[in-house]
Scaffold this active site. Sequence first.
Site, PDB file in Angstrom:
ATOM      1  N   SER A   2       0.806  -1.228   0.000  1.00 15.41           N
ATOM      2  CA  SER A   2       0.000   0.000   0.000  1.00 15.41           C
ATOM      3  C   SER A   2       0.839   1.279   0.000  1.00 15.41           C
ATOM      4  O   SER A   2       0.513   2.225  -0.730  1.00 15.41           O
ATOM      5  CB  SER A   2      -0.965  -0.001   1.191  1.00 15.41           C
ATOM      6  OG  SER A   2      -1.938  -1.007   1.042  1.00 15.41           O
ATOM      7  N   LYS A  57      -9.321  -6.563  10.296  1.00 18.81           N
ATOM      8  CA  LYS A  57     -10.456  -6.150   9.467  1.00 18.81           C
ATOM      9  C   LYS A  57     -11.805  -6.303  10.160  1.00 18.81           C
ATOM     10  O   LYS A  57     -12.750  -5.579   9.838  1.00 18.81           O
ATOM     11  CB  LYS A  57     -10.452  -6.919   8.141  1.00 18.81           C
ATOM     12  CG  LYS A  57      -9.333  -6.510   7.191  1.00 18.81           C
ATOM     13  CD  LYS A  57      -9.493  -7.162   5.832  1.00 18.81           C
ATOM     14  CE  LYS A  57      -8.441  -6.671   4.860  1.00 18.81           C
ATOM     15  NZ  LYS A  57      -8.650  -7.168   3.485  1.00 18.81           N
TER      16      LYS A  57
END
Length: 287
Positions: free
Chosen positions: A18, A68
């Site tokens: 990322s 998550k």
Amino acid sequence: MTRPYAEVIGDPIVQSKSPAIHGYWIAGLGLDAEYRAAHVTSSGLEDYLASRRADADWRGCNVTMPHKQAVIPLLDRLDPLAAKIGAVNTIIREKDGSLTGYNTDAGGFLEPLRPILAREHLFRMARVLGTGGAARAIIAALAQEHVVIVLAGRDPAKARALLDELDPQGEHHVAPLAHFAEPTDFEFDDRAGCFDLVVNASPLGMAGQPPLEFDFSHVPPGSVVYDIVTHPVDTPLLQAARAAGFRTVDGLSMLIGQAAEAFEKFFGVAPLRQDGDTELRKRLTGA
């Protein structure tokens, strides 16, 4: 002088692509902004979010494993799609300091399939291999596109429970993962006007993981074969699919697609992607 920034959090975090993706887009747009990686453990997750709430320069973060689902109780609100999937991969700090959770994995997964899905089909079917966290977003995304799913996992009962949770009205099917490892003599009917997809949503075939045992006699003519594994990018499944004449989609497509959606939420502008991500892909793969 401070400047706006976003981050990716996870444990571990060193493997995340990322920062390279978002950093490339920030530089390309000439933004006065940063994108960082932050190692956040499960025990430090609550303190991390509390500290970032108070930071007006922090635009939000991407969320990787194992956080998550753990972040959800710590947020103020969830986007409806994230609530349905039951997982958050993007957190946005609103101007009042509140935190909203999104899931851009579903949109990122669908992005390379959009030109095909924009057409009308007589029937749409996907064989999805894997019942882990990644499969949740993929199942929800495909169900929204009216795709009939055959979900294959080591535990068919888990696969059925996942389908019933994410799309209880859908007429989906389950199969043991081993079913697709053995050859079949099934004769497919006329697939003209149909959309067929095979997705590896499992870590099988990833570097350091066991191989994915899959026989291409289970793949209808004209299918698209999609592997979300990113290390390696060109997996044995994709190599075999190309050799058999099938169209393929690699894991970088989903990774870049979900990042683009998050980037726009963080910085209020879409990333530059006119070259079809060619240069970015070169940087990510060292090609």
